[in-house]
Design a protein around this motif. Structure first.
Motif, mmCIF file in Angstrom:
data_model
loop_
_atom_site.group_PDB
_atom_site.id
_atom_site.type_symbol
_atom_site.label_atom_id
_atom_site.label_comp_id
_atom_site.label_asym_id
_atom_site.label_seq_id
_atom_site.Cartn_x
_atom_site.Cartn_y
_atom_site.Cartn_z
ATOM 1 N N SER A 231 0.842 -1.196 0.000
ATOM 2 C CA SER A 231 0.000 0.000 0.000
ATOM 3 C C SER A 231 0.881 1.251 0.000
ATOM 4 C CB SER A 231 -0.937 0.000 1.221
ATOM 5 O OG SER A 231 -1.992 0.905 1.028
ATOM 6 N N ALA A 232 1.888 1.238 -0.898
ATOM 7 C CA ALA A 232 2.863 2.329 -0.924
ATOM 8 C C ALA A 232 3.217 2.727 -2.363
ATOM 9 C CB ALA A 232 4.126 1.911 -0.166
ATOM 10 N N PRO A 233 2.199 3.070 -3.184
ATOM 11 C CA PRO A 233 2.519 3.451 -4.559
ATOM 12 C C PRO A 233 3.406 4.682 -4.647
ATOM 13 C CG PRO A 233 0.207 3.897 -4.063
ATOM 14 C CD PRO A 233 0.748 3.098 -2.926
ATOM 15 N N GLY A 234 3.347 5.553 -3.633
ATOM 16 C CA GLY A 234 4.160 6.770 -3.646
ATOM 17 C C GLY A 234 5.645 6.525 -3.461
ATOM 18 N N LEU A 235 6.027 5.338 -3.007
ATOM 19 C CA LEU A 235 7.459 5.025 -2.865
ATOM 20 C C LEU A 235 8.126 4.782 -4.208
ATOM 21 C CD1 LEU A 235 8.091 2.656 0.193
ATOM 22 C CD2 LEU A 235 8.833 5.002 -0.125
ATOM 23 N N ARG A 236 7.313 4.491 -5.249
ATOM 24 C CA ARG A 236 7.829 4.218 -6.597
ATOM 25 C C ARG A 236 8.960 3.205 -6.544
ATOM 26 N NH1 ARG A 236 4.471 4.029 -8.372
ATOM 27 N NH2 ARG A 236 5.097 4.170 -10.519
ATOM 28 N N SER A 237 8.689 2.046 -5.979
ATOM 29 C CA SER A 237 9.723 1.024 -5.875
ATOM 30 C C SER A 237 9.304 -0.250 -6.585
ATOM 31 C CB SER A 237 10.029 0.717 -4.404
ATOM 32 O OG SER A 237 11.026 -0.284 -4.324
ATOM 33 N N GLY A 238 10.035 -0.572 -7.647
ATOM 34 C CA GLY A 238 9.810 -1.811 -8.369
ATOM 35 C C GLY A 238 11.134 -2.433 -8.742
ATOM 36 N N PHE A 239 11.063 -3.560 -9.445
ATOM 37 C CA PHE A 239 12.296 -4.155 -9.971
ATOM 38 C C PHE A 239 12.001 -4.890 -11.276
ATOM 39 C CE2 PHE A 239 10.887 -7.612 -6.976
ATOM 40 C CZ PHE A 239 10.771 -8.668 -7.874
ATOM 41 N N ILE A 240 13.069 -5.084 -12.044
ATOM 42 C CA ILE A 240 13.033 -5.958 -13.203
ATOM 43 C C ILE A 240 14.099 -7.020 -12.962
ATOM 44 C CG2 ILE A 240 14.530 -4.374 -14.526
ATOM 45 C CD1 ILE A 240 13.089 -5.427 -17.077
ATOM 46 N N ALA A 241 13.727 -8.291 -13.167
ATOM 47 C CA ALA A 241 14.645 -9.397 -12.849
ATOM 48 C C ALA A 241 14.599 -10.438 -13.952
ATOM 49 C CB ALA A 241 14.258 -10.023 -11.508
ATOM 50 N N GLY A 242 15.700 -11.175 -14.090
ATOM 51 C CA GLY A 242 15.744 -12.256 -15.073
ATOM 52 C C GLY A 242 17.057 -12.295 -15.811
#
Length: 367
Positions: A231-242
């Motif tokens: 519930s933290a869309p404002g943190l803008r934290s994602g990743f791309i992996a592979g």
């Protein structure tokens, strides 16, 4: 140049409803996939404590503490130990979905239809031809290899799916991995709703790679995000992996894009990725909402996401009638092309159970 892009679904919705004044003061906005629960306190506290680091430029590659927390999440969740070069932190996942195709420059891109609009916008910006892969009741809202023309060089899949809430099985994902290897096609799997499940945990394409023996994740990339999970869309934290070979070149591309996450956000995100108990709290809340929906609307509870893909006679007329009663929903056709999504509305169950009851009772009356 801008004329190439379709209007965003929310812009179309605003135009559709601009002359309708709801009969009630109370409004229920069930259109946007934005969690309405408060971001957990320990995440907020970390952000505040680390605000002093705003005086530093962040690295494009991300801080080690954040990368370790993300790899830790993948290890706990999927039992997969990623090498450091097999994961890159990103500024949420929307930016990846848009700029990864710009980096890749595919000749032909395939993705589900209906879809998250960034898939299409990115393909257009990259000058790629588009193959829409219909999601219908007949195929259980899951894409099949038989839908491909065979000349696509980039494919985006999305499971758990937005907007239909369908979930692909591990065996189904394995078929796509085998196809990627056989045809030398790059597949990006959008798994941003993977943690909003209610019983069985949705599979990842990383797990499918391991199952078919593609231990280097060749041609396969997955993205995930903290937005729904914490519930933290404002943190803008994602990743791309592979695939580490692809990510090595993509990292170099990203240094020019300039989308590094500020250090306070990275440090707060590292705390969130490292902790799982708070996610279970949110899952219980969303499950309550779906139990209400099952009781009120007679729908089946989906395996994951917080969306209902509700079948209606006419999605445009239903949306207008619902807004007159103070409930805003998204017409399915605004999320698809060539007729995909017509006869459905997307409802996001992102509010408290009490507000969900009130909103769904109004929808029931309209049905």
């Amino acid at each position: 140049m801008g004329e190439m892009f379709e209007k965003y679904p929310f812009e179309k919705l605003n135009e559709l409803l601009k002359d309708i004044e709801p009969e009630t003061e109370k409004r229920y906005i069930l259109t946007i996939g934005e969690p309405q629960f408060e971001t957990p306190e320990f995440i907020q506290k970390s952000l505040c404590e680390n605000s002093k680091y705003l005086n530093k430029y962040p690295k494009t590659a991300g801080e080690d503490i954040l990368k370790e927390s993300m790899r830790g999440f993948v290890k706990r969740r999927y039992g997969i130990e990623l090498k450091p070069q097999e994961l890159l932190p990103t500024f949420g996942t929307r930016e990846v979905l848009f700029n990864f195709p710009l980096f890749l420059k595919p000749k032909k891109t395939a993705f589900p239809n209906p879809f998250y609009q960034i898939y299409e916008g990115a393909a257009i910006a990259a000058g790629s031809r588009i193959k829409y892969l219909p999601l219908t009741k007949e195929n259980n809202f899951k894409n099949r290899l038989s839908q491909l023309d065979g000349d696509e060089d980039f494919i985006i899949l999305n499971s758990p799916n937005n907007p239909t809430a369908s979930v692909m099985s591990l065996d189904e994902l394995c078929e796509w991995v085998e196809y990627a290897l056989e045809k030398n096609v790059i597949i990006l799997s959008d798994e941003c709703y993977s943690e909003l499940y209610f019983d069985e945990k949705p599979a990842s394409m990383l797990e499918a790679c391991v199952k078919v023996g593609n231990n280097s994740f060749k041609n396969i990339l997955v993205i995930n995000s903290i937005s729904k999970r914490s519930s933290a869309p404002g943190l803008r934290s994602g990743f791309i992996a592979g695939d580490g070979e692809i990510l090595k070149n993509y990292l170099q591309f990203r240094t020019y894009v300039g989308c590094a996450s500020p250090l306070p956000l990275q440090l707060a995100a590292a705390k969130a990725w490292s902790e799982d108990e708070h996610v279970e709290v949110f899952r219980k809340e969303y499950k309550k909402n779906f139990e209400i929906a099952k009781e009120t609307l007679g729908i089946e509870i989906p395996k994951a996401t917080f969306y209902i893909w509700l079948e209606v006679d006419d999605d445009i007329e239903f949306t207008k009638k619902a807004w007159k009663k103070g409930v805003k929903v998204m017409p399915g056709r605004f999320m698809g092309r060539n007729g995909a999504g017509e006869g459905y509305v997307r409802i996001a169950l992102v509010y408290s159970p009490q507000e969900t009851i009130e909103a769904l009772k109004i929808i029931k009356e309209l049905l």
